[in-house]
Design a protein around this motif. Structure first.
Motif, PDB file in Angstrom:
ATOM      1  N   GLN A   1     -47.958 -19.021  -7.471  1.00  0.00           N
ATOM      2  CA  GLN A   1     -46.830 -19.272  -8.005  1.00  0.00           C
ATOM      3  C   GLN A   1     -46.013 -19.569  -7.776  1.00  0.00           C
ATOM      4  O   GLN A   1     -44.865 -19.821  -8.432  1.00  0.00           O
ATOM      5  N   LEU A   2     -45.389 -19.240  -6.412  1.00  0.00           N
ATOM      6  CA  LEU A   2     -43.944 -19.829  -5.943  1.00  0.00           C
ATOM      7  C   LEU A   2     -43.838 -21.793  -6.425  1.00  0.00           C
ATOM      8  O   LEU A   2     -42.457 -22.206  -6.858  1.00  0.00           O
ATOM      9  N   GLN A   3     -45.008 -21.905  -6.231  1.00  0.00           N
ATOM     10  CA  GLN A   3     -44.416 -23.630  -6.161  1.00  0.00           C
ATOM     11  C   GLN A   3     -44.786 -24.354  -7.987  1.00  0.00           C
ATOM     12  O   GLN A   3     -44.229 -25.207  -7.765  1.00  0.00           O
ATOM     13  N   LYS A   4     -45.775 -23.252  -8.438  1.00  0.00           N
ATOM     14  CA  LYS A   4     -45.438 -23.294  -9.911  1.00  0.00           C
ATOM     15  C   LYS A   4     -43.804 -23.514 -10.174  1.00  0.00           C
ATOM     16  O   LYS A   4     -43.235 -23.944 -11.360  1.00  0.00           O
ATOM     17  N   LYS A   5     -43.125 -22.113  -9.802  1.00  0.00           N
ATOM     18  CA  LYS A   5     -42.051 -22.416 -10.204  1.00  0.00           C
ATOM     19  C   LYS A   5     -40.514 -23.130 -10.190  1.00  0.00           C
ATOM     20  O   LYS A   5     -40.652 -23.432 -10.517  1.00  0.00           O
TER      21      LYS A   5
END
Length: 108
Positions: free
Chosen positions: A54-58
């Motif tokens: 999720q952090l990578q997507k954000k």
């Protein structure tokens, strides 16, 4: 060997069956606790992986927004520059037309 270790060894040799039952009971408890610990660790690791994804997507979304912002800033500055150039030309044209009008007024 210490005195307690000697006593334990003597107890084990004389009461072998009873000792094995105790050991089996404690081994079951330790095994079940270890299994719970492993399940908890697996769950936590999967949660950490999900959060990382999720952090990578954000981060990707933030980078996209930053690039859009840079593009918008360059567009705004180019529009502002072209407006300033047009207003400067219009100002010169207005000055020339006012001069012509004054000249014509003086001629009349």
């Amino acid at each position: 060997m210490s005195r307690k270790a000697m006593q334990l060894r003597e107890f084990i040799s004389t009461h072998r069956q009873e000792w094995l039952q105790h050991r089996a009971m404690y081994n079951e408890v330790i095994t079940s606790l270890h299994d719970r610990f492993k399940r908890t660790c697996r769950t936590l690791n999967s949660d950490i992986k999900k959060c990382h994804n999720q952090l990578q997507k954000k981060d990707g979304e933030v980078l996209a927004a930053k690039s859009k912002l840079v593009i918008a800033k360059t567009e705004v500055s180019s529009v502002k520059k072209s407006f300033m150039e047009r207003s400067a030309k219009m100002g010169k044209n207005n000055e020339v037309s006012v001069r012509k009008l004054r000249h014509k007024k003086n001629l009349l």
